[in-house]
Motif scaffolding. Structure first.
Motif, PDB file in Angstrom:
ATOM      1  N   TRP A 342      45.859  38.156  21.546  1.00 22.18           N
ATOM      2  CA  TRP A 342      45.823  37.684  22.921  1.00 22.18           C
ATOM      3  C   TRP A 342      45.118  36.346  22.981  1.00 22.18           C
ATOM      4  O   TRP A 342      44.256  36.050  22.161  1.00 22.18           O
ATOM      5  N   MET A 344      42.579  33.860  24.664  1.00 19.83           N
ATOM      6  CA  MET A 344      41.385  34.054  25.468  1.00 19.83           C
ATOM      7  C   MET A 344      41.227  33.014  26.570  1.00 19.83           C
ATOM      8  O   MET A 344      40.554  33.258  27.549  1.00 19.83           O
ATOM      9  N   PRO A 383      51.379  35.414  29.341  1.00 17.90           N
ATOM     10  CA  PRO A 383      50.213  35.249  30.217  1.00 17.90           C
ATOM     11  C   PRO A 383      48.911  35.446  29.451  1.00 17.90           C
ATOM     12  O   PRO A 383      48.857  36.179  28.458  1.00 17.90           O
ATOM     13  N   GLN A 384      47.876  34.769  29.921  1.00 14.55           N
ATOM     14  CA  GLN A 384      46.532  34.890  29.328  1.00 14.55           C
ATOM     15  C   GLN A 384      46.146  36.362  29.201  1.00 14.55           C
ATOM     16  O   GLN A 384      46.415  37.145  30.115  1.00 14.55           O
ATOM     17  N   TYR A 385      45.548  36.723  28.080  1.00 15.39           N
ATOM     18  CA  TYR A 385      45.032  38.063  27.802  1.00 15.39           C
ATOM     19  C   TYR A 385      46.118  39.094  27.452  1.00 15.39           C
ATOM     20  O   TYR A 385      45.788  40.154  26.933  1.00 15.39           O
ATOM     21  N   TYR A 386      47.372  38.796  27.769  1.00 17.52           N
ATOM     22  CA  TYR A 386      48.430  39.718  27.382  1.00 17.52           C
ATOM     23  C   TYR A 386      48.589  39.670  25.859  1.00 17.52           C
ATOM     24  O   TYR A 386      48.508  38.618  25.252  1.00 17.52           O
ATOM     25  N   THR A 387      48.815  40.833  25.262  1.00 19.32           N
ATOM     26  CA  THR A 387      48.939  40.876  23.808  1.00 19.32           C
ATOM     27  C   THR A 387      50.404  40.681  23.419  1.00 19.32           C
ATOM     28  O   THR A 387      51.294  41.288  24.010  1.00 19.32           O
TER      29      THR A 387
ATOM     30  N   TYR B  87      38.674  44.902  26.323  1.00 20.89           N
ATOM     31  CA  TYR B  87      38.280  43.578  26.824  1.00 20.89           C
ATOM     32  C   TYR B  87      38.852  43.419  28.222  1.00 20.89           C
ATOM     33  O   TYR B  87      39.711  44.193  28.648  1.00 20.89           O
ATOM     34  N   GLY B 158      37.556  38.270  27.830  1.00 25.31           N
ATOM     35  CA  GLY B 158      38.444  38.309  26.675  1.00 25.31           C
ATOM     36  C   GLY B 158      37.818  38.795  25.381  1.00 25.31           C
ATOM     37  O   GLY B 158      38.530  38.936  24.387  1.00 25.31           O
ATOM     38  N   LEU B 186      44.593  34.598  35.320  1.00 23.47           N
ATOM     39  CA  LEU B 186      45.453  35.586  35.971  1.00 23.47           C
ATOM     40  C   LEU B 186      45.014  35.690  37.432  1.00 23.47           C
ATOM     41  O   LEU B 186      44.173  34.936  37.885  1.00 23.47           O
ATOM     42  N   PHE B 193      41.770  45.838  29.201  1.00 24.34           N
ATOM     43  CA  PHE B 193      42.720  46.070  28.119  1.00 24.34           C
ATOM     44  C   PHE B 193      42.021  46.934  27.080  1.00 24.34           C
ATOM     45  O   PHE B 193      41.129  46.454  26.380  1.00 24.34           O
ATOM     46  N   ILE B 213      46.542  49.440  25.121  1.00 20.93           N
ATOM     47  CA  ILE B 213      47.637  48.466  25.008  1.00 20.93           C
ATOM     48  C   ILE B 213      48.414  48.626  23.710  1.00 20.93           C
ATOM     49  O   ILE B 213      49.543  48.186  23.595  1.00 20.93           O
ATOM     50  N   PHE B 217      53.319  48.973  21.813  1.00 23.85           N
ATOM     51  CA  PHE B 217      53.989  48.203  20.759  1.00 23.85           C
ATOM     52  C   PHE B 217      54.890  49.078  19.891  1.00 23.85           C
ATOM     53  O   PHE B 217      54.654  50.270  19.722  1.00 23.85           O
TER      54      PHE B 217
END
Lengths: 461, 461, 461
Positions: A342, A344, A383-387, B87, B158, B186, B193, B213, B217
């Motif tokens: 992700w 940061m 998007p920020q922080y999304y893995t 986080y 984060g 965001l 998360f 999260i 996957f």
């Protein structure tokens, strides 16, 4: 002594602040909605044809671009085409995907220290030009920069700029405009102020934000301001103008740039890590606007088995500290992976330049936002922080990623620098109900590999 | 010389900017509505039960929390409980109300310089652990921090973190998450998360923002990323996971922390005002994340008759400069008062830890927003610039106040440092139509007392 | 050596960042709508009468003020009038249009180092005052500043201040309140917190944001806080108060200011460019809050034929770096012009102080937003990046412009420093389809004139 210690301290301080990413220019996207349902790799949806080329725009109203607060565009300028002078109320980061040319970014009050035609006798077009100019005064203007494939160019908000394609193929420039940058005190609508040309009102819908602003002024007043006959101003206003945002120039243009070779040498040196550039020693008028991210020898992340990444951040290009944007060029070998990770400090806008990959993005509530194959010409937002993670296709994968921060930082889930490796075995065994041996495997089975992970197929054979 | 002068100048400059509070990270709450009708002291309204403890949440949709732009929560971790790694896209400030334990805050790229089990032979559980591990490689991981009652801990946006209760009573942690911090690109919705565990979907409503999260996957891709068999990844994904946000560990965990005593000594020294920490000398990976505000000997405001206040601001804990949050622990003796005052730099979120008080808050239009008795466990917001005062009950009053600024500053209306005292007598006599003698009384009758005012009852006897 | 080099580097860095305007405090107006239909020069629409004077307010709901994020007001204080102590949750920039007086801006914790009556025997009112005070303690209070016509005064958010007119004519102060400043964590509504007086509730509508906040507190609690009899607090609360926001003082006030002459000398020196003030050497409590922009000898832009401009920016008044506002006083000779230009760093709020001018403002889509004659007392907004120009009337034109940035920068379209001059001839000839000779005319016909352009009528004769 005290001072050198202080310098060190200051450096550390800068490192800290950027690492944590809590300081520096602010992004307003927090104001917007990022309650995304789905992320998709998309192509431009709108295009504006001009005499000198074509401007393609991605749909800025799409959720993912709204969340990232950016407007994305691709400019195609024909050989001998001139993108007309304009400025915009937000910073722009440009990637030159193809071709070569010149760009000039104008700042008020900087000296016009470049002469347009004097020494450069070798080029034909320029000589014919000089013949016509016999007896006229020498032309002085601000610095003109050479641009070529792989360049990242930062254009500050409010700075007028123009661009000329002197090559033999189309000049293709992909760019991101940051609507959320703090320099923008207008609202978050994309605007551009053209000083010439402009799309005729008849030819455009409501949404078209591209217009010649000179056209609206009282021509008599302008004539007095320039101290020229009113008919010249009327030409500037180009009421009958149909050429659009770029034109084909009547004669090939050329610019004297004595420092051209010198500049390249210098860049090479910097690429070799010799740069002592800390963003302090440059003055406003001589500030560097560009850097190249094509040369793999300058890679910031390099894996013989998996690929490489070249970064253009505020440490390489100090203006990015103020612009608060950055970019990277990445290459993934066939079937290699990007570690799940992700970002940061900001959003990532990915543009695919070659090959294909399977990309998976997951949000905070453990929902798959995207699990698609992406191809050349596609763009999508992480998007920020999304893995997210990706696996290159059989032909490999190349991309340019724009980031809405000048100091990007990633936190990987797998590999040498991952959060999993940073945790004690006991935490992993308890958290995941696995054996210490299995936990150890999670931590070390990737060896020294970080971020870019080789294909296990490759390694197995 | 030049340099030491410069250092001084820089210090002054920092002092100025923080004093005025016009610089540094920005808060976005201006975007929100602060047209409050009423302020109320409230308790958590929602709770999430997990194997290892209980998470209590205050209602983030309440006007006062919306105005302050914070989400407040209280985590209760049982003995031997482990709060699972997670986080969040916003900085968090934590106060340890009760108990002791360990926390680790992970940063990508920092070295794993701590060994988990090697020297520490004295603890039983650890030995049994070691027996099982015979022959396995030594475990290396990032720094683990001891936490105890009275600690203030800053968790950057984060950064993944986990927490373990190694004590014999519940570990109770009250925290504030700052939705308005600039690091968050965001929107202003609270998210977390989780890298493990997570509340099962069946057990949660729409609002539950806590999910594993990893679960989303593709397990095959993850297995390749970690280079481990797919069944291990399936365990990480914990599809059948019902343990929630924290778990009970199977065996007591312990961590080698050779510097433990050393650290405490160091803190004590700093508490004595010997600290020369200016936020510059720390590097990113060794940055200090916590400070203790329980020890009254370290009080920043101290009155033998009225009470004391201990502050954790950016000067004591440099990371708070980037996090742009701060906290204070206050104690008011029975019937003592807090001078009517307004906060110049941010909102104040007060959490009552002991006793009770009568609190009065007034807004700009001279309206009483709150005039209530507050008790242990209550939380309420004092909006920036609103004037508030409090009188302790018969058993005294203790509180922790979180502030949405790294450099809090108060402007008191009564006492030695008050605005009334700073005004010429003539201004007071004319403004309030009182005699010079009466005006003089307003200015000096509190003597040297500032902020904390002793009970007149007490003084009279 | 290292250190002086570093100092230089730091200076350059500051110059860069402010020039580009990408750093420093953020404006939130991006959140607001700037989709303006029309700009208009307007007068105040609302007024509040008080015993000591009159407060006039421009309509803050008008599109142009909403876009700029400012509330504009004009305070008229009668001779011997005292504007009552108050503070507001946003920074204010004040221009003294007429008269003279005193202002005090109070900061918590600064020493009361000024004595109110001791040496100053020459003034009558003060002696009679002293007679009454026989035997009372000497009064100490914070610094009081002399203000006079042409002063620009910066009032930080949250700082209490009062103002006294000791002259023989009305004291007229025009000011701008910046709703978008980052120091404001409340919403974007204009508020003021009065510590005395206040408009009676009966006399005001819903919108009136001016109230005595002391009135709402429990009088018994306040009496204890001040340690005074409750009847004094009841007077402070002024329930029957009908005097409003300013009062007439019973006896002429005077303040000892031994440094008065000294201060003026100092200012003159600074005006002569001798200032080495870099914003670093001032401490919080002795910070300078004002500068004068009336003296034409201190002009930053000066044209013998066209007029002059005097700037108050963060370099002249360091507090403006934190306040992130600035101002300029401009004079245009009869029929002279302002070059068409756009502001790169913020909005401009223009207040006409004398004469008249024809003003033209154009937006990004080449639309005329304003083409009107503006007169004394008018105010209008030029949004950031919008291009504007003006031609003075037959009696010349004088204005004060407030700017929502501490480091304003303009980009002119015509004149010596213009973007047109910065472009190569070839770009101009192709962009505008004009001859090289005509292009050369556009670039050089204004000679060395920049920003302020003389009337061609004048030059022709």
């Amino acid at each position: 002594m005290a001072s050198s210690k202080f310098l060190l301290a200051l450096f550390l301080s800068i490192a800290i602040s950027s690492a944590i990413g809590e300081r520096g220019p602010l992004k307003l996207s927090a104001v917007q909605q990022c309650r995304l349902q789905r992320l998709r790799a998309v192509e431009p949806t709108r295009q504006i044809e001009s005499e000198g080329g074509r401007t393609e725009l991605w749909d800025e109203n799409q959720d993912q671009f709204q969340c990232a607060g950016v407007v994305a565009m691709r400019n195609n300028i024909r050989p001998n085409g001139l993108s007309l002078p304009n400025y915009h109320p937000l910073p722009r980061l440009v990637y030159i995907e193809q071709g070569q040319g010149y760009i000039s970014i104008t700042f008020p009050g900087c000296a016009e220290t470049y002469e347009a035609y004097k020494v450069q006798r070798s080029r034909e077009s320029e000589e014919s030009w000089e013949r016509k100019q016999k007896g006229s005064v020498r032309d002085l203007h601000q610095k003109v920069h050479r641009i070529r494939r792989g360049d990242i160019i930062a254009i500050p908000a409010g700075a007028a700029h123009w661009c000329y394609n002197d090559g033999h193929e189309e000049l293709v420039a992909v760019s991101i405009n940051d609507l959320n940058h703090q320099s923008n005190q207008l609202d978050q609508k994309f605007r551009a102020f053209y000083l010439a040309g402009g799309v005729p009102k008849s030819a455009q819908g409501e949404q078209n934000p591209f217009q010649n602003i000179i056209r609206a002024f009282d021509s008599q007043l302008l004539a007095e301001a320039y101290n020229v006959p009113e008919e010249i101003v009327k030409k500037m206003q180009g009421v009958e103008e149909e050429r659009g945002l770029s034109i084909i120039v009547r004669e090939r243009m050329s610019f004297i740039r004595p420092e051209e070779e010198q500049e390249q040498e210098q860049e090479q040196e910097q690429g070799n890590g010799q740069s002592s550039d800390n963003g302090l020693e440059e003055t406003y008028c001589s500030m560097k606007f560009k850097t190249n991210i094509e040369n793999r020898r300058k890679a910031d992340i390099y894996s013989r088995e998996a690929g490489n990444v070249i970064v253009a951040d505020k440490y390489k290009l100090p203006i990015l500290q103020y612009i608060d944007l950055s970019a990277e060029k990445g290459t993934l070998y066939p079937n290699a992976l990007i570690s799940p990770n992700w970002a940061m400090n900001g959003h990532t806008i990915v543009y695919v330049t070659r090959g294909d990959a399977q990309v998976e993005i997951v949000n905070h509530s453990g929902r798959t936002m995207m699990n698609d194959r992406v191809n050349k010409g596609h763009m999508f937002v992480i998007p920020q922080y999304y893995t997210s993670t990706a696996r290159a296709g059989n032909n490999g994968f190349e991309w340019v990623a724009f980031k809405t921060t000048g100091s990007p930082m990633r936190s990987p889930l797998a590999g040498y620098t991952s959060v999993i490796r940073a945790m004690p075995l006991q935490v992993l065994t308890n958290a995941y109900q696995i054996s210490p041996k299995q936990a150890q495997g999670l931590k070390v089975n990737r060896g020294g590999q970080s971020f870019l992970l080789s294909s296990s197929k490759r390694r197995q054979y």
